[in-house]
Write a protein that holds these residues in place. Sequence first.
Motif, PDB file in Angstrom:
ATOM      1  N   GLU A 180       0.810  -1.210   0.000  1.00 57.69           N
ATOM      2  CA  GLU A 180       0.000   0.000   0.000  1.00 57.69           C
ATOM      3  C   GLU A 180       0.847   1.266   0.000  1.00 57.69           C
ATOM      4  O   GLU A 180       0.458   2.285  -0.579  1.00 57.69           O
ATOM      5  CB  GLU A 180      -0.960  -0.001   1.178  1.00 57.69           C
ATOM      6  CG  GLU A 180      -2.145   0.887   0.899  1.00 57.69           C
ATOM      7  CD  GLU A 180      -3.106   0.995   2.062  1.00 57.69           C
ATOM      8  OE1 GLU A 180      -3.177   0.043   2.866  1.00 57.69           O
ATOM      9  OE2 GLU A 180      -3.772   2.032   2.150  1.00 57.69           O
ATOM     10  N   ASP A 181       2.011   1.211   0.649  1.00 63.95           N
ATOM     11  CA  ASP A 181       2.910   2.363   0.584  1.00 63.95           C
ATOM     12  C   ASP A 181       3.263   2.682  -0.856  1.00 63.95           C
ATOM     13  O   ASP A 181       3.309   3.843  -1.264  1.00 63.95           O
ATOM     14  CB  ASP A 181       4.211   2.073   1.340  1.00 63.95           C
ATOM     15  CG  ASP A 181       3.979   2.063   2.848  1.00 63.95           C
ATOM     16  OD1 ASP A 181       2.967   2.643   3.275  1.00 63.95           O
ATOM     17  OD2 ASP A 181       4.804   1.462   3.563  1.00 63.95           O
ATOM     18  N   ASN A 210       0.378   4.261  -2.606  1.00 66.11           N
ATOM     19  CA  ASN A 210       0.229   5.660  -2.213  1.00 66.11           C
ATOM     20  C   ASN A 210       1.304   6.542  -2.839  1.00 66.11           C
ATOM     21  O   ASN A 210       1.021   7.662  -3.250  1.00 66.11           O
ATOM     22  CB  ASN A 210       0.273   5.791  -0.688  1.00 66.11           C
ATOM     23  CG  ASN A 210      -1.052   5.376  -0.051  1.00 66.11           C
ATOM     24  OD1 ASN A 210      -1.946   4.863  -0.732  1.00 66.11           O
ATOM     25  ND2 ASN A 210      -1.186   5.591   1.243  1.00 66.11           N
TER      26      ASN A 210
HETATM   27  C1  LIG Z   1      -2.535   5.435   1.779  1.00 56.51           C
HETATM   28  O1  LIG Z   1      -3.376   6.528   1.492  1.00 56.51           O
HETATM   29  C2  LIG Z   1      -4.680   6.410   2.037  1.00 56.51           C
HETATM   30  C3  LIG Z   1      -5.498   7.587   1.520  1.00 56.51           C
HETATM   31  O2  LIG Z   1      -4.774   8.765   1.538  1.00 56.51           O
HETATM   32  C4  LIG Z   1      -4.606   6.385   3.548  1.00 56.51           C
HETATM   33  O3  LIG Z   1      -5.898   6.254   4.101  1.00 56.51           O
HETATM   34  C5  LIG Z   1      -3.757   5.174   3.966  1.00 56.51           C
HETATM   35  O4  LIG Z   1      -3.594   5.173   5.346  1.00 56.51           O
HETATM   36  C6  LIG Z   1      -2.393   5.235   3.282  1.00 56.51           C
HETATM   37  N1  LIG Z   1      -1.700   3.986   3.561  1.00 56.51           N
HETATM   38  C7  LIG Z   1      -0.447   3.939   3.945  1.00 56.51           C
HETATM   39  C8  LIG Z   1       0.108   2.593   4.214  1.00 56.51           C
HETATM   40  O5  LIG Z   1       0.219   4.949   4.077  1.00 56.51           O
END
Ligand SMILES: *[C@@H]1O[C@H](CO)[C@@H](O)[C@H](O)[C@H]1NC(C)=O
Length: 618
Positions: A408-409, A412
């Motif tokens: 997920e990083d 993002n």
């Molecule tokens: C990635 O981005 C989403 C939306 O901005 C956020 O909710 C999420 O926590 C983020 N994940 C990480 C692993 O940073």
Amino acid sequence: MASLFFFNLNMKHLNHIGFIFFLFSLTESLALPTKPQDIDHLSATQKFIDENTAYLTIIAVSQYVQEASFDEVEMLVRAMVDHKNRCLADSTLPECSKAANEAIQDSICAMEGLPQKRNFSHCCDNASIPRRLCFFFNKKANVEFLPPFPTLDLEVKCQSYKNNSESFLNHYMYEVARRNPFAFAPVLLTVAARFEEAATTCCEQQQKAICFQVKAAPITQYLKALSSYQKTVCGAFMKFGPNILNSINIAVFSKKFPKIGFEDLTSLLEDVHSMYDGCCEGDVLQCLRSQSQVMSHICSKQDSISSKIKECCGKRTPEREDCIINTNKDDRPEGLSPREPKFTDSENVCQERDSNPDKFFAEFTYEYSRRHAELSTPELLRITKVYKDLLEDCCSRESPAACYRHAEDKFNETTERSFAMVQRECRHFQELGKDALRSHYLAKFTKAAPQLSVEELISLSKEMVAALATCCTLSEEFACVDSLADLVLGELCGINENRTINPAVDQCCKADFAFRRHCFERLKADTTYVLPSVSALVSALDADWCQTYQEDLQDKKDRFMVNLVKWMPEIMDEERLCLLAKFTAAGEKCGQVQEPEACFSPAGSKIDNESQAAEKQI
Ligand SMILES: *[C@@H]1O[C@H](CO)[C@@H](O)[C@H](O)[C@H]1NC(C)=O
Ligand SMILES: *[C@@H]1O[C@H](CO)[C@@H](O)[C@H](O)[C@H]1NC(C)=O
Ligand SMILES: *[C@@H]1O[C@H](CO)[C@@H](O)[C@H](O)[C@H]1NC(C)=O
Ligand SMILES: *[C@@H]1O[C@H](CO)[C@@H](O)[C@H](O)[C@H]1NC(C)=O
Ligand SMILES: *[C@@H]1O[C@H](CO)[C@@H](O)[C@H](O)[C@H]1NC(C)=O
Ligand SMILES: *[C@@H]1O[C@H](CO)[C@@H](O)[C@H](O)[C@H]1NC(C)=O
């Protein structure tokens, strides 16, 4: 109706902008199920086809043979209407077993002298490529060889509309279709229906011109937006094959219908796929039928697909299709978690991927897209690509799970990079204003692709500015800019051909569909380009600056910018704008350009450098 063919979106039409924008979560929804799920709709579609044989023939012929005259098209319409009547009377005739598209191409090829005169005989007597594909490759996206869209005096126009509305509308359809050879038939039919409505209303009024202006703008936008989207998707399909088409549609449909189950989506997409097969190739009947079938499919399962389409599904063909395309995204299902753990947290990710990679990544795109309806389709495809690459790496390591747990990083990061790009573009729009922004894009496109014609460079820049004018400040600014800007690149990259512009641009066009915008963003000026002749530059810079007609001024400025960039790719934006200002000022007074050297800083050094470069070329 010339205004119909300029992409002049402006802020006054904000109310239509939401609508244009949803087109992108939208055309996305058009296709052909193999099972006749809805006999009523099938027969309604057939009835519609029978009643609109003339229009459909005009669309097919004008798109395949854009050079054909209206008289030639009309003769072919008569041939097809006869064909239809013969087959309605006796469907056992041998000619009636042919598919309609084949029958149309037969009659195009059979028309005395036409293939030679209009230069497509290679399609008619060639066994080496299938004829239907030959007609498709014969379409020309660049319609500069056609005369400008005919503008008639409105009184005359309304008179001839009242006199013979059928012939008038046929003519209109012909002019629109030949200039939009890749627009899907249902879109052109909707455009014609809306134009008819506008003509009926406006011809009754005193202020005809104002009425037409107001009514034509949204029609233009509708056509431009849909046609542009369809070109880009078909272009991607041609260049990258069926997988990319499938990925695009998974993203699009999952955003629009987040409630749909993965199995249902997969079965729907089979129909959507055959729709694109027909529509992209220009088979107007298959396109129309398969679109109608997709919609029947959707309507037959609407409870599990979307809560927003009930009203649309109550309508008849072709309003039903248009209505579904234009509905908003469905609400996010309650309880849909923000992320799907099976792709990042499970121990078995690599095994699942290996057992069926296509299905695995399709499901990933589906799960990510329905949870991120705020992202653009290109961005969703980028994330899928990032995930694919990540697994490629992780699955070859000792402990894959520890490696892909941080997926997920990466997602993002990718999204943040794309966001930053859009923010930069919108900031430019706010700071520079439309004119300077257009100059900026003229310079940018000309540097990257100096081989393109001045007209095409101007048109791409205008579209880019129109995209930013439409999207910046909208709440869905990111998805809007990212989608529309990607369509501009779609046009640049070509639809039914692999263009060869220059190696760097060609590479961006064919390397990776999802990351095309990022690739273009990194492009440097093309240094292999041989500059145009000095006389071309001098005449572009000097010749027509002293002019009386204000309306030509913008075009002149645009041509000036393109030539200046082709000639002096390395000077700075400020220097270019400064030169432009001086030439413009001189042009207004018909005077000498004052101190062009002063535009360069530090004074003198740069211009020396440039003039040395210029001398080398001489
Ligand atoms: C990635 O981005 C989403 C939306 O901005 C956020 O909710 C999420 O926590 C983020 N994940 C990480 C692993 O940073
Ligand atoms: C005719 O078509 C061929 C093949 O598409 C093309 O090479 C040629 O330039 C065309 N000729 C004219 C006059 O358009
Ligand atoms: C068939 O088309 C190909 C490619 O366009 C061309 O090279 C060839 O000459 C054509 N053959 C005939 C018989 O027209
Ligand atoms: C109207 O129709 C008549 C007869 O069909 C024709 O002579 C005339 O030129 C038409 N007028 C216009 C403005 O098209
Ligand atoms: C363009 O390139 C792709 C991939 O290299 C290929 O599949 C396709 O057939 C080409 N299209 C044309 C019109 O040559
Ligand atoms: C000319 O410009 C180029 C690039 O801007 C630069 O690398 C070069 O040093 C300059 N030459 C002179 C003589 O100023």
